[in-house]
Design a protein around this motif. Structure first.
Motif, PDB file in Angstrom:
ATOM      1  N   GLY B  59       9.065   7.383  14.838  1.00 41.90           N
ATOM      2  CA  GLY B  59       9.604   6.205  14.164  1.00 41.90           C
ATOM      3  C   GLY B  59      11.051   5.887  14.504  1.00 41.90           C
ATOM      4  N   THR B  60      11.670   6.696  15.385  1.00 36.48           N
ATOM      5  CA  THR B  60      13.056   6.386  15.745  1.00 36.48           C
ATOM      6  C   THR B  60      13.162   6.253  17.256  1.00 36.48           C
ATOM      7  OG1 THR B  60      13.608   8.737  15.838  1.00 36.48           O
ATOM      8  CG2 THR B  60      14.020   7.631  13.748  1.00 36.48           C
ATOM      9  N   SER B  61      14.248   5.619  17.690  1.00 34.49           N
ATOM     10  CA  SER B  61      14.425   5.353  19.116  1.00 34.49           C
ATOM     11  C   SER B  61      14.692   6.646  19.882  1.00 34.49           C
ATOM     12  CB  SER B  61      15.582   4.369  19.281  1.00 34.49           C
ATOM     13  OG  SER B  61      16.276   4.642  20.478  1.00 34.49           O
ATOM     14  N   LEU B  62      14.020   6.797  21.010  1.00 37.27           N
ATOM     15  CA  LEU B  62      14.224   7.987  21.845  1.00 37.27           C
ATOM     16  C   LEU B  62      15.670   8.069  22.323  1.00 37.27           C
ATOM     17  CD1 LEU B  62      13.387  10.436  23.543  1.00 37.27           C
ATOM     18  CD2 LEU B  62      12.469   8.857  25.242  1.00 37.27           C
ATOM     19  N   LEU B  63      16.237   6.906  22.674  1.00 37.22           N
ATOM     20  CA  LEU B  63      17.612   6.907  23.169  1.00 37.22           C
ATOM     21  C   LEU B  63      18.568   7.414  22.091  1.00 37.22           C
ATOM     22  CD1 LEU B  63      19.480   6.254  25.503  1.00 37.22           C
ATOM     23  CD2 LEU B  63      19.691   3.920  24.628  1.00 37.22           C
ATOM     24  N   VAL B  64      18.339   6.963  20.854  1.00 37.23           N
ATOM     25  CA  VAL B  64      19.211   7.408  19.760  1.00 37.23           C
ATOM     26  C   VAL B  64      18.995   8.901  19.485  1.00 37.23           C
ATOM     27  CG1 VAL B  64      19.879   7.042  17.367  1.00 37.23           C
ATOM     28  CG2 VAL B  64      19.241   5.088  18.790  1.00 37.23           C
ATOM     29  N   GLN B  65      17.729   9.349  19.599  1.00 30.19           N
ATOM     30  CA  GLN B  65      17.461  10.792  19.435  1.00 30.19           C
ATOM     31  C   GLN B  65      18.250  11.599  20.460  1.00 30.19           C
ATOM     32  OE1 GLN B  65      13.215  11.351  19.811  1.00 30.19           O
ATOM     33  NE2 GLN B  65      12.805   9.802  18.259  1.00 30.19           N
TER      34      GLN B  65
END
Lengths: 254, 221
Positions: B59-65
């Motif tokens: 549910g979250t952006s891979l880039l932000v992860q």
């Protein structure tokens, strides 16, 4: 002699539907009992409860004196896995749809449980498996996969697989209902030869009335979750006392 | 620069991309099986933990992860080198998607197989490992192939956390030479070639499993 199987006042519900009501039933060791009756009458449920595939809500059930619920007072559906596995070690089951493991050869299907559950050596398990496959006439198919066998052959392997665990009680849940008519005979032949095993207790749900008459010590007619009438096969089939038994037999025997 | 002069630089980046893609796919498979099995038969607590993991990483952006692992995690005292961070981040992400594939395939193995195992007195763990998983793994393979290729393409994001992968090298070559057409054409072709290798490898693996299991498509009854 104490009965090996004893249901007393067992009630089994699926949600609002009561499948067995205050069910009493006893089977002696070595007895061959056939359960007949219309579909949905609870016959298969009796076998599934014995195999611990279904819990029941009320009453007591014992197998060789062991209660299905634990002695310290837990209800039957709270019974712990360890206790259930001890009960299961005495019972085997042959299913309508064979349920062989499709990713294993015939031989692996038969030795898997003896090796992994009973801890037999692979050699010993294979010796026993080959004997059993000989008995069901399929030793030459031991390296085949289930998908390469006919339904009748698969069911014979399933019988060998169940026997490899040396159960005291063997349950047959409509073993020939999924088979083409010309394949029924070979499976009934194997079951018939087992019926001569003196110590093996057999419970059989079937629609093969002639076969039931031939192999059973006792036939029980089920309707609406209760045994309506039971007795020696000759008497049940030739002079049933209850009108519902007469009706049922007339409908299936034509 | 000519195409042949560009190529060695891009190949150097492609090696890093390949390393990250393979390592994160393998580690991701471990996460996928752990979380997928926990969802199906892990009991209430393990299943809830697995579900939380799956939902957060899906549910979250891979880039932000990746930014979080690379920039935020060291601030609370845990740091890895960039490559390890990239592999770990991608693996967590692909593992979350893979867990749902594992769960779906485990559930698709018929209840009758579990009943047969119970009637033979197998333990729950044995039933999972020797009866259910071998049948389910074959069903997982096509989806795993999709995920592995998706993961290869997602590795391009690690160039944002200072890893000199294929995308990073393409970007620096373009800044140097301004030859966008040859550089990005070659880069696309290299990604495409790697995707073909993954697809072929996964197909080989699926066929091997299917032959090992010896039941042809649809014949498992």
């Amino acid at each position: 002699m104490n009965p090996i199987i004893r249901f007393s006042n067992v009630t089994k519900r699926f949600g609002a539907l009561t499948v067995l009501r205050d069910f009493d039933f006893e089977v002696k060791q070595g007895e061959k009992v056939t359960l007949i009756g219309p579909s949905g009458s609870g016959k298969s449920t009796v076998l599934r409860i014995l195999m611990t595939l279904e819990p029941f809500q009320e009453g007591t059930l014992t197998l060789a004196g062991m209660p299905y619920h634990e002695p310290d007072g837990h209800g039957p559906f709270k019974a712990r896995e360890k206790h259930l596995r001890q009960i299961r070690s005495h019972v085997g089951m042959v299913f309508q749809s064979f349920n062989l493991f499709p990713h294993m050869t015939v031989l692996r299907n038969v030795i898997e449980a003896p090796v992994r559950v009973l801890g037999l050596s692979r050699n010993e398990a294979e010796c026993r498996a080959v004997d059993l496959l000989n008995m069901v006439g399929l030793a030459d198919k031991k390296d085949h996969y289930p998908s390469q066998l006919s339904g009748g052959q698969q069911q014979r392997v399933a019988i060998a697989r169940a026997l490899a665990m040396r159960p005291r009680v063997l349950l047959f849940d409509e073993p020939t209902s999924a088979l083409d008519p010309q394949l029924v005979g070979e499976v009934l032949g194997v079951i018939r030869s087992l019926a001569h095993e003196h110590d093996l207790t057999m419970l059989l749900v079937t629609h093969e009335m002639r076969f039931a008459r031939e192999v059973s010590d006792r036939v029980c007619f089920f309707d609406k979750g209760q045994i309506v009438e039971q007795g020696e096969p000759e008497r049940i089939f030739s002079s049933p006392e209850q009108p519902r038994t007469r009706e049922f037999l007339a409908s299936v025997l034509g | 620069m000519t195409w042949t002069q560009l190529l060695p630089n891009l190949i150097k980046g492609a090696e890093v991309t390949a390393l990250i893609a393979v390592a994160s796919t393998l580690l991701g498979a471990v996460f996928a099986f752990a979380a997928g099995i926990a969802r199906v038969s892990g009991g209430r607590l393990l299943s809830a933990i697995a579900l939380t993991y799956i939902e957060i990483f899906r549910g979250t952006s891979l880039l932000v992860q990746l930014f979080w692992l690379y920039y935020a995690l060291p601030l609370i005292g845990i740091s890895f080198d960039p490559i390890a961070t990239g592999i770990f981040g991608l693996a967590l992400n692909i593992g979350a998607y893979g867990a749902e594939v594992v769960r779906g395939a485990l559930v698709s193995v018929s209840e009758q197989q579990r009943e047969a195992a119970k009637a033979l007195n197998f333990s729950g763990a044995h039933t999972m490992i020797h009866i259910v998983l071998p049948q389910a793994v074959i069903e997982m393979m096509p989806s795993f192939c999709n995920l592995a290729i998706q993961n290869l393409k997602d590795t391009a994001l690690v160039s944002f956390i200072s890893i000199a992968d294929l995308s990073f090298h393409a970007q620096s070559l373009r800044n140097l030479t301004l030859q966008s057409v040859p550089i990005y054409t070659l880069t696309l072709l290299i990604y495409f070639a790697m995707a073909l290798v993954i697809a072929a490898a996964m197909r080989w693996l699926e066929n091997k499993l299917r032959r090992g299991a010896a039941f042809p498509k649809g014949a498992a009854s």
